[in-house]
Every structure is written in structure tokens, then in C-alpha cells.
Design a protein around this motif. Sequence first.
Motif, mmCIF file in Angstrom:
data_model
loop_
_atom_site.group_PDB
_atom_site.id
_atom_site.type_symbol
_atom_site.label_atom_id
_atom_site.label_comp_id
_atom_site.label_asym_id
_atom_site.label_seq_id
_atom_site.Cartn_x
_atom_site.Cartn_y
_atom_site.Cartn_z
ATOM 1 N N THR A 187 -18.820 -19.357 19.619
ATOM 2 C CA THR A 187 -17.911 -18.749 18.651
ATOM 3 C C THR A 187 -18.536 -17.478 18.072
ATOM 4 O OG1 THR A 187 -17.186 -20.974 18.121
ATOM 5 C CG2 THR A 187 -16.500 -19.242 16.626
ATOM 6 N N LEU A 188 -19.826 -17.527 17.764
ATOM 7 C CA LEU A 188 -20.517 -16.338 17.264
ATOM 8 C C LEU A 188 -20.472 -15.224 18.317
ATOM 9 C CD1 LEU A 188 -22.360 -14.876 15.196
ATOM 10 C CD2 LEU A 188 -24.318 -15.951 16.329
ATOM 11 N N ALA A 189 -20.790 -15.588 19.578
ATOM 12 C CA ALA A 189 -20.821 -14.581 20.651
ATOM 13 C C ALA A 189 -19.465 -13.895 20.803
ATOM 14 C CB ALA A 189 -21.243 -15.223 21.969
ATOM 15 N N LYS A 190 -18.392 -14.671 20.668
ATOM 16 C CA LYS A 190 -17.055 -14.088 20.844
ATOM 17 C C LYS A 190 -16.697 -13.103 19.732
ATOM 18 C CE LYS A 190 -15.200 -17.860 23.554
ATOM 19 N NZ LYS A 190 -14.609 -19.181 23.380
ATOM 20 N N HIS A 191 -17.469 -13.121 18.649
ATOM 21 C CA HIS A 191 -17.241 -12.121 17.599
ATOM 22 C C HIS A 191 -17.899 -10.789 17.943
ATOM 23 C CE1 HIS A 191 -15.951 -15.514 15.127
ATOM 24 N NE2 HIS A 191 -15.358 -14.609 14.363
ATOM 25 N N ILE B 222 -13.378 -10.659 20.726
ATOM 26 C CA ILE B 222 -12.480 -11.677 21.281
ATOM 27 C C ILE B 222 -11.965 -12.495 20.104
ATOM 28 C CG2 ILE B 222 -12.395 -13.794 22.678
ATOM 29 C CD1 ILE B 222 -12.529 -11.346 24.411
ATOM 30 N N LEU B 223 -12.853 -12.723 19.143
ATOM 31 C CA LEU B 223 -12.461 -13.341 17.876
ATOM 32 C C LEU B 223 -12.782 -12.361 16.750
ATOM 33 C CD1 LEU B 223 -13.953 -16.947 18.296
ATOM 34 C CD2 LEU B 223 -11.556 -16.283 18.524
ATOM 35 N N VAL B 224 -12.006 -12.417 15.678
ATOM 36 C CA VAL B 224 -12.355 -11.612 14.501
ATOM 37 C C VAL B 224 -12.604 -12.541 13.321
ATOM 38 C CG1 VAL B 224 -11.232 -9.468 15.189
ATOM 39 C CG2 VAL B 224 -9.895 -11.233 14.058
ATOM 40 N N VAL C 37 -24.270 -9.849 26.601
ATOM 41 C CA VAL C 37 -24.347 -11.165 25.964
ATOM 42 C C VAL C 37 -24.094 -12.210 27.043
ATOM 43 C CG1 VAL C 37 -23.388 -12.654 24.172
ATOM 44 C CG2 VAL C 37 -23.415 -10.177 23.843
ATOM 45 N N LEU C 38 -25.037 -13.136 27.215
ATOM 46 C CA LEU C 38 -24.866 -14.161 28.246
ATOM 47 C C LEU C 38 -24.786 -15.537 27.591
ATOM 48 C CD1 LEU C 38 -27.514 -12.106 29.280
ATOM 49 C CD2 LEU C 38 -26.467 -12.885 31.387
ATOM 50 N N ASP C 39 -23.638 -16.199 27.764
ATOM 51 C CA ASP C 39 -23.416 -17.490 27.115
ATOM 52 C C ASP C 39 -23.732 -18.626 28.099
ATOM 53 O OD1 ASP C 39 -22.625 -19.655 25.646
ATOM 54 O OD2 ASP C 39 -20.642 -18.874 25.142
ATOM 55 N N GLU C 40 -24.895 -19.200 27.955
ATOM 56 C CA GLU C 40 -25.392 -20.266 28.843
ATOM 57 C C GLU C 40 -25.181 -19.945 30.327
ATOM 58 O OE1 GLU C 40 -24.655 -24.233 27.661
ATOM 59 O OE2 GLU C 40 -24.386 -23.719 25.546
ATOM 60 N N PRO C 41 -25.704 -18.791 30.776
ATOM 61 C CA PRO C 41 -25.418 -18.366 32.156
ATOM 62 C C PRO C 41 -26.089 -19.246 33.211
ATOM 63 C CG PRO C 41 -27.100 -16.969 31.206
ATOM 64 C CD PRO C 41 -26.614 -17.855 30.098
ATOM 65 N N THR C 42 -27.072 -20.045 32.807
ATOM 66 C CA THR C 42 -27.785 -20.835 33.817
ATOM 67 C C THR C 42 -27.412 -22.310 33.773
ATOM 68 O OG1 THR C 42 -29.623 -21.187 32.305
ATOM 69 C CG2 THR C 42 -29.796 -19.302 33.791
#
Lengths: 267, 283
Positions: free
Chosen positions: B51-55, B59-61, B167-172
Motif C-alpha cells: 500500500t505504501l509503495a502504491k503511493h 496508483i493510490l493517493v 520500486v520492486l515489490d517482492e520481486p523474488t
Amino acid sequence: MFKDITLGQFFPGDSFVHRLDPRTKICLSLIFIVLVFLANSILGFALLGGFILLVAIITKIPLKFMIRGLKTIMFFIVLTAFFNLFLSTGTVIWQWRFLKITDRGLELALTMIARLVLLIFGTSILTLTTSPIALTDGIEALLRPFKKIKLPVHELAMMMTIALRFIPTLIDETDKIIKAQTARGTDFESGNLIRRAKALIPILIPLFISSFRRADDLALAMECRCYNGGENRTRMKVLEMKAIDFVGWGVTLALGVIVIILNYVRI
Amino acid sequence: MEPIIRAENLKFSYKNQEDGKEYEVLKGIDMEVRKGEFLCVLGHNGSGKSTLAKHFNSILVPTEGKVFVGDMDTSEEDKLFDIRQRVGMVFQNPDNQIVATIVEEDVAFAPENLGLPREEIISRVDFALKTVNMEAYRNHAPHKLSGGQKQRVAIAGVLAMMPEVIVLDEPTAMLDPVGRKEIMNTIKTLNREKGMTVVLITHYMDEAAEADRILVMDKGKIKMEGTPKEVFSKVDEVKAIGLDVPQATALAYELNKNGFNLPLDILNTEDCVSNIIKELEND
Ligand SMILES: Nc1ncnc2c1ncn2[C@@H]1O[C@H](COP(=O)(O)OP(=O)(O)O)[C@@H](O)[C@H]1O
Ligand SMILES: [Mg+2]
């Protein structure tokens, strides 16, 4: 189980026909189809048949790939030929009890067979020599003028691209689910039709759920990459008419003119 | 160092469809992403990392508070594409972020969306594929690649936007050990050699140990912040949040309980071994 399914029926190659612009190929195929229906002389059909055979040889596609298309509509061909052969009026040339063949019937049956076979060969060559992605690009480019009447051309092309992209992924997934459910003891092979249809439920439900999750993810990833519909979008690969395209057009148009002239020449 | 992304008292809540109640996912976050750093965000499932990353790319405001990218406020709609182009995002499942049926066409997707001229698109695709070491697979179908290769294509697809931050959200999370190593190497190259700012969300502690700075999230708040050594040496605090420390740190921690006197800022095997040897020689 699904490992040998290939996408569409594209047969990669580097022939003259393979290198034609997809728009050219789509248009020329349409012209060919129209010619197949316009032709009504023996010479005309012979010419069209010779032409498609020549094209097939140039593409270096094995004959069995061309014939595969025929097999699926074999029943239809036989049926039409049968009706035309026995149920037409005209001068009787052969009779056995109530079955009779007339000269007109024979002519109609042969024409129908010739048309259907040529039709299948013509469209097979298009799909065998054009990758699905090039086909999509070609259709998008050809439909572009219809944007003015609000046809969502870009959206349709994007949907086709995404469908093509996800078909192999979903096939792999189906394969995995089937294996997982088989390991849990689901029996897909025995029982009557209803039983077997029921056995599909444990495959379809996980497949649908994961498809929606994929759709969600993909939409997010597309947004993150600045996707905003077709507006102001440019393309890396631009379709370009080259010399060989004009050669293709020239040959096909010449063929068309001859076929039409032959219709009026009586031999 | 100047911040590229800045969150000020960021709060985010959503309305649950079933019970109609508001749930607060982010409960007042102040943080920044600094230019050129490799920042890692840790926290267990549901702590609000995604959720933080999407800010970060609008994507989120925020429901309350502000997020800035450079000097742009992410809640201003006319800056949307500017912001998304500057902050690229890579997700967990490589299969679900590849759009096209051919590798190079997928990498071209973002620059095509930006409406760039053709030559520029081609040079960016070349650059992006070279950076992730996938030029050899330009004309391949993505579904035939390995997980690690697919994820590298996804990274290339984002690099082609020429972002300032990736920004990579759990890419592995969905990759095998080989794929994980490929992606970590790619991330390190991007950060160390290309000077790109990297934000990595992960739950692998050994990946976090490679970062310049770590943020630890818990229940929608930032609980710890510091270099990997600073964060992981507070073993008790990390464990209280329900996270692990890297194996080397954990070993030192356990040995200390039994009379050893090792420093707790040990993050990797080599440091661990040399410190234990030193300790044994001292005795
Ligand atoms: N729009 C939403 N609808 C429903 N639940 C949400 C929504 N946004 C966030 N959540 C919930 O908020 C919590 C935090 O989610 P997330 O940011 O994905 O955590 P993390 O990435 O750290 O695992 C999760 O429990 C998630 O279910
Ligand atoms: Mg998450």
C-alpha cells in the motif's frame, strides 16, 4: 497434456510471402476470396488453383499443413457436393433408380468443391505465413479509418494481443491444476457425460479465480507503465509497404483481371 | 542527501465492502527515499508495504497527509504520467506484468505509451535489455523464459521509461534460488553502477542486508529505521515485530546467550566466521 498445442497455425519462414506486409496479405487474401466466388469458367478455376499452388510452393510450407485445414470442413464439402450433384435440374446424364445426375448438377457440384477448397487454401496461406501478432497489427492498421465512426480499434487490438499473450500461460496453468486435482483423486476419464462435466468444475473454478487475479495484476502493471488507452501512443514497429508488397498487389490484381475476362470468353 | 520521494504524515484507509467499516492501513507515515540510495522496506504480510509503495507513483493517493515525488504532489492529477514515468514499479508475479507476446515489444510498451518517436523507443529498448542482460532474448516469447528471465524482462520494461526510482515489490517471492540471485544481481548493478535509486520490498533478510538503509514496517507504521547493521543488531526489537534477522546475526545472537561476546552487526557468513575465530583465539 497440452504441451504440443501451438498458437494459431503460424509456420515461421523467410519466403517472399512471409515477408509481405500483413496488411498486404490480408487484403490480397480478401481479393482472392472474392475472385473465387466471381470465377465461373474452368480456365478461371484452373488459374486460381495454379496460383495458390505456386504460392504454397514459394512459402515452402509442407502440403500436409495445407491439407489439415481441409479435413475440418471435409464433411461440409461432401454434403454440399452431394446435394448439388443429385438434386439439381437439367439434362440427365446418369440414372440409377431414383438417383439421377444432371449435367447442371455435375457442374454445380464441381464448382462448389473447387470454391471451398480454394477458399480454405487461400485463408490457410494467410494464417500459416503471418504470425498472430503481425495479423493483429495488420487488422488494427486496416481498421484505423473506422475509428471515426467510434469503432474501438486500438482496444480491440490490445485485447487480441493480451489474449494471445495469456493463452500459453493459462494452458500451462490448466495443466498444473489437472495434475494437482488428479493427485487428489479426481477422475476425469470415467463415467457418463454429466459425471465427466462435473469433474471439470474443480479445474474451472481455480482457473477462473487465478485469471481474475492475473487480470487485476496486469491492469495495475499497465497503469504503472503509463498506459492510457490508444491516445498519443506511438509504435516501435511501424508497418511499411515495400517493393515486394507492390509486386504482390500487381500479380494478384492481374490475376483478378484475367479471371474476370475468362468469365466472358466462351470456349 | 536530497529526497526524491517524501511522505508526510501519510494515512490511508479503505472502506470494507462487506461490513462497510473504514480500515486504516497506513497510520501516519513520515519517510523519504533519497537520491541514489538502495532502500529496503521490511515487514510481515499485511503491514502495509505494498500500500505504501502504491503511493509512490500515484496508483493510490493519501486519505490524509501528502506524498511528493520531486516537487510534485502525487494527488495532483495532471502530474500523473510525469510521476509514473519517474517512479517505475515491478511486482511479484512476472507472468502478470508482461503485456506483449515478444520480449522486445513488451519492453517497448512503456515508451510507446509515452508517445516517444520511433528511434528513441528503439534505443531505449536496446539500453534496457542490455542493462538486465537479456539482449539475446529480444525476439523470444516471454512464456518460454525462466522465472528470473521473465522478471528481468519486467524490470527492462520499467527501465525503458528511464525512471529515477525503481520500486520492486517482492520481486523474488515467486522465484527459485537461481532466479533470486539473478534479480538481486540486477538490482545491485542498477544501484551501484547505473546510480539508480532503488526501493526493494522483501521478506528475505539476506536481501535486506545488502541495502544502504532499511525501514521496518509494522501494522501501518514505521517501527525501525537505519542501516542494516543498526537495524539487525537490535535483535530483540526485530524479533518482537515478528521478523527474523539474517542467519549470521542470529547465530552470533545465540552464541552470545551462551557466553560469547560477538558484535551483533554481523550480516554475512564471512564476517561471522572471522569474528568467531577472533573470539576463540582471545580465549
Ligand atoms: N483496497 C483494499 N481493499 C481491501 N483490503 C485492503 C485494501 N487495501 C489494503 N488492504 C488490506 O490492507 C492490508 C495491508 O496490505 P498490503 O499493503 O498489501 O500489505 P503488505 O504488502 O505489507 O503485505 C492487508 O490486510 C490488505 O488486505
Ligand atoms: Mg505486499
